[in-house]
Enzyme design. Structure first.
Site, PDB file in Angstrom:
ATOM      1  N   PRO A 247       0.902  -1.329   0.170  1.00  0.00           N
ATOM      2  CG  PRO A 247      -0.723  -1.221   1.820  1.00  0.00           C
ATOM      3  CD  PRO A 247       0.510  -2.041   1.279  1.00  0.00           C
ATOM      4  N   GLY A 248       0.055   2.315  -1.001  1.00  0.00           N
ATOM      5  CA  GLY A 248       1.173   3.690  -0.864  1.00  0.00           C
ATOM      6  C   GLY A 248       2.180   3.661  -1.800  1.00  0.00           C
ATOM      7  CD  GLU A 456      30.574  -0.615   3.228  1.00  0.00           C
ATOM      8  OE1 GLU A 456      30.571  -1.057   1.647  1.00  0.00           O
ATOM      9  OE2 GLU A 456      30.150  -1.028   4.403  1.00  0.00           O
ATOM     10  CG  HIS A 459      33.356  -4.843   1.439  1.00  0.00           C
ATOM     11  ND1 HIS A 459      32.884  -6.322   1.572  1.00  0.00           N
ATOM     12  CD2 HIS A 459      32.661  -4.671   2.123  1.00  0.00           C
ATOM     13  CE1 HIS A 459      32.404  -6.930   2.852  1.00  0.00           C
ATOM     14  NE2 HIS A 459      32.078  -6.014   3.195  1.00  0.00           N
TER      15      HIS A 459
END
Length: 647
Positions: A247-248, A456, A459
């Site tokens: 919904p929405g 990060e 990675h």
């Protein structure tokens, strides 16, 4: 045939205490009776047998006219012989026609919006116009009640809507008191509403985050333009699509933008609204009315919300008969070339798995697009459409973090709140008003941000070195939502080649997962708890991959596989010590490989970290460029050095 002699003088219910079926004739019923008697003057014959139809005009209210018809019939027929003689024409009047045919007497009333067909006219002995209420009728009603027919009272009786008259004049209430209450409770005229600038009508160009649905919508707009120009037959146009999502999410807004882009009208329907019409006949009638309106405005788009409410016809419960009949009627309207030529049906639902498979059959709603929550860029575009403002870099970063998981409807509500805040302060809407409506954010310390950058960068570096996927973006955040643990950084990868995966692919994926903690250990001597705990955390994901490799795919120490149903791999690690040891060995080897890459390429890692600290985000090409610029020269051992012949 009726005669011109009328016995109405002896049968008019002139006395106030007149009752029909133990119910008194109230003042509004008498006014309606006067109209019916005027229309049926030639048929006012005792014990005559006839079936007539009265065609109503705009000034009509069936309950009061049905009661007035019973009063008229009581004067000429023995009503004890049958239960009723007044009926309303509607789409399904078979039972009423059967009763009228059996009794040989009936007064049918056709509402203003009902079109009598040839069958209705053949069934009726006559079709007459229902006389509207007049000044003479109102005066006669006042005299019957023992009141003088003053102009003031007559005008009131002629101007008030029928439902208000019926509620005011009741058997227990004196007519004078009813007139006073009508004047006391007259509706207050609404104050003129100042004109407000119309909101821009969205088109597909304003929609963001809808993926393949946008491409389909653009193609439909071109096809409908060709169809309207007469160069494309309707059989070549996509006539049905199913949109699903929570919904929405913006399914209704997408349908509206689709209609605006196609430059065709849109008709809104809802399964729940059709059900609110009442019994099955009324439900089907409301459903047919929506399709009929769309056909009348063709080419058009018919948007049907909550289509999964129909359910599946295979389900068995006490309401299954109702829903099976409703679904059968819906499928009948969806099918066929002539039934809805020029009408594109867009269905919307939250749970597509609960929808009857017949709805998604070819020729019906055979295309299906799942609408997901918008990403950061889409959320910024939605904000721009509703607010017309552009956030600066710092505001955009806060907005992207704080609105994670919000739908388009949530962002629209956020803009309304921001506009309200700006109005209260008598200020022009700005990015600051929007940021104030967001969930509270905490700015991270420089030390915390650097740890994120190291993680990060680890990675990304490992992924580039071992060739596992194409790094497209590396990003870290300087803020987090108060009291909520969420993703504060990520490395985004491009699509991998569509080929079967080997054990090397799984081992590479494990090494990339462990690249973040390998970098933290190399720089800080330890790693933080964010690398484990949740299902998507690095160590959890690496452990799952290693378990699948060893126990679910036969790519490890044995060809024997145990299956990898949900939760099964975790139980294998718990109750199979040997498998657990093999999983540990895989993780340890890949961790050492990742750490070796980090140690060897330390200068490239440091350069990526520093750049992330400056910009918070890097494109994949920039990361690869840094890695290439910091490559260490290698001595080739492919060829032996040439000996000096003169030595």
């Amino acid at each position: 045939m009726p005669t011109r002699r009328s016995g109405k003088r002896t049968r008019v219910p002139w006395k106030p205490e007149t009752q029909v079926r133990n119910t008194a004739v109230t003042l509004p019923v008498f006014i309606a009776y006067c109209g019916i008697a005027a229309s049926l003057r030639a048929w006012n014959i005792p014990n005559s047998k006839f079936i007539v139809t009265l065609q109503a005009r705009d000034d009509f209210y069936y309950p009061v006219y049905a009661e007035a018809a019973e009063v008229f019939a009581a004067g000429i027929w023995q009503l004890l012989e049958f239960t009723s003689c007044a009926y309303e024409w509607k789409d399904r009047s078979f039972r009423d026609e059967m009763l009228a045919h059996r009794n040989e007497r009936a007064i049918f009333i056709a509402p203003p919006d009902y079109n009598l067909d040839d069958g209705d006219r053949l069934f009726s002995d006559a079709v007459l116009n229902l006389s509207p209420r007049t000044r003479r009728h109102a005066e006669a009603a006042l005299r019957r009640a023992g009141l003088p027919p003053s102009d003031r009272d007559v005008e009131l009786l002629l101007s008030e809507p029928w439902p208000r008259l019926v509620k005011a004049f009741q058997e227990r209430r004196h007519p004078i008191l009813a007139l006073e209450r009508l004047r006391s409770y007259r509706p207050v005229p609404a104050k003129p509403v100042p004109e407000v600038a119309n909101q821009p009508r969205p088109t597909l160009a304003d929609m963001h985050g809808y993926g393949p649905a946008l491409v389909w919508g653009d193609n439909l707009a071109k096809d409908l333009a060709d169809y309207k120009a007469g160069v494309l037959p309707w059989s070549d146009v996509d006539t049905g699509v199913l949109l699903s999502g929570p919904p929405g999410i913006g399914k209704t807004m997408f349908a509206s933008a689709l209609a605006n882009t196609c430059r065709v009208p849109i008709i809104y329907g809802s399964v729940s609204q059709w059900q609110e019409a009442g019994a099955l006949d009324n439900h089907l009638k409301a459903m047919r009315a929506s399709f009929a309106e769309a056909m009348a405005k063709a080419p058009s788009i018919l948007f049907i919300d909550e289509i999964d409410t129909f359910g599946d016809r295979t389900e068995r419960d006490r309401n299954s008969g109702y829903f099976r009949s409703a679904m059968a009627g819906f499928l009948e309207l969806l099918d066929g070339f002539d039934r809805r030529q020029g009408v594109v049906v867009v269905g919307a639902c939250n749970y597509p798995d609960q929808l009857d498979p017949a709805v998604r059959r070819a020729g019906r709603l055979d295309r299906h697009f799942e609408i997901t929550l918008p990403d950061v860029q889409s959320r910024l575009s939605i904000l721009g459409f509703h607010s017309g403002i552009v956030l600066d870099q710092s505001q955009a970063e806060k907005f992207g973090i704080a609105t994670g998981g919000l739908s388009g409807a949530d962002i629209e509500q956020l803009v309304r709140d921001a506009k309200r805040a700006a109005r209260r302060r008598r200020e022009a809407l700005s990015g600051n008003h929007v940021i104030e409506q967001l969930r509270p954010l905490t700015e991270l310390t420089e030390e915390y941000v650097r740890a994120l950058a190291v993680h990060e960068a680890g990675h990304a570096l490992v992924a580039i070195e071992i060739g596992h996927g194409q790094v497209t973006e590396v990003k870290i955040s300087r803020y987090r939502i108060d009291g909520k643990s969420g993703e504060l950084g990520y490395v985004q990868y491009g699509q991998t080649d569509a080929r079967p995966k080997t054990s090397a692919d799984y081992l590479n994926a494990i090494a990339v997962c462990l690249g973040g903690i390998a970098a933290e250990l190399e720089i800080f001597g330890s790693f933080a708890d964010g690398s484990s705990g949740s299902e998507t955390a690095d160590l959890n994901r690496a452990t799952e991959l290693a378990t699948m490799l060893e126990g679910g795919l036969g790519m490890g120490h044995t060809l024997v596989v145990e299956g990898h149903r949900p939760g099964h791999l975790e139980r294998l690690r718990t109750y199979n010590p040997e498998l657990r040891m093999h999983v540990h060995d895989v993780l340890q080897r890949e961790f050492e490989r990742a750490r070796s890459i980090i140690q060897t390429r330390r200068t490239a890692l440091d350069a990526i970290v520093e750049r992330l600290m400056e910009t918070n985000a890097m494109k994949g090409d920039e990361v690869i460029d840094i890695v290439q610029r910091h490559k260490m020269p290698r001595v080739s051992l492919a060829k032996l050095p040439r000996r000096d012949m003169g030595a």
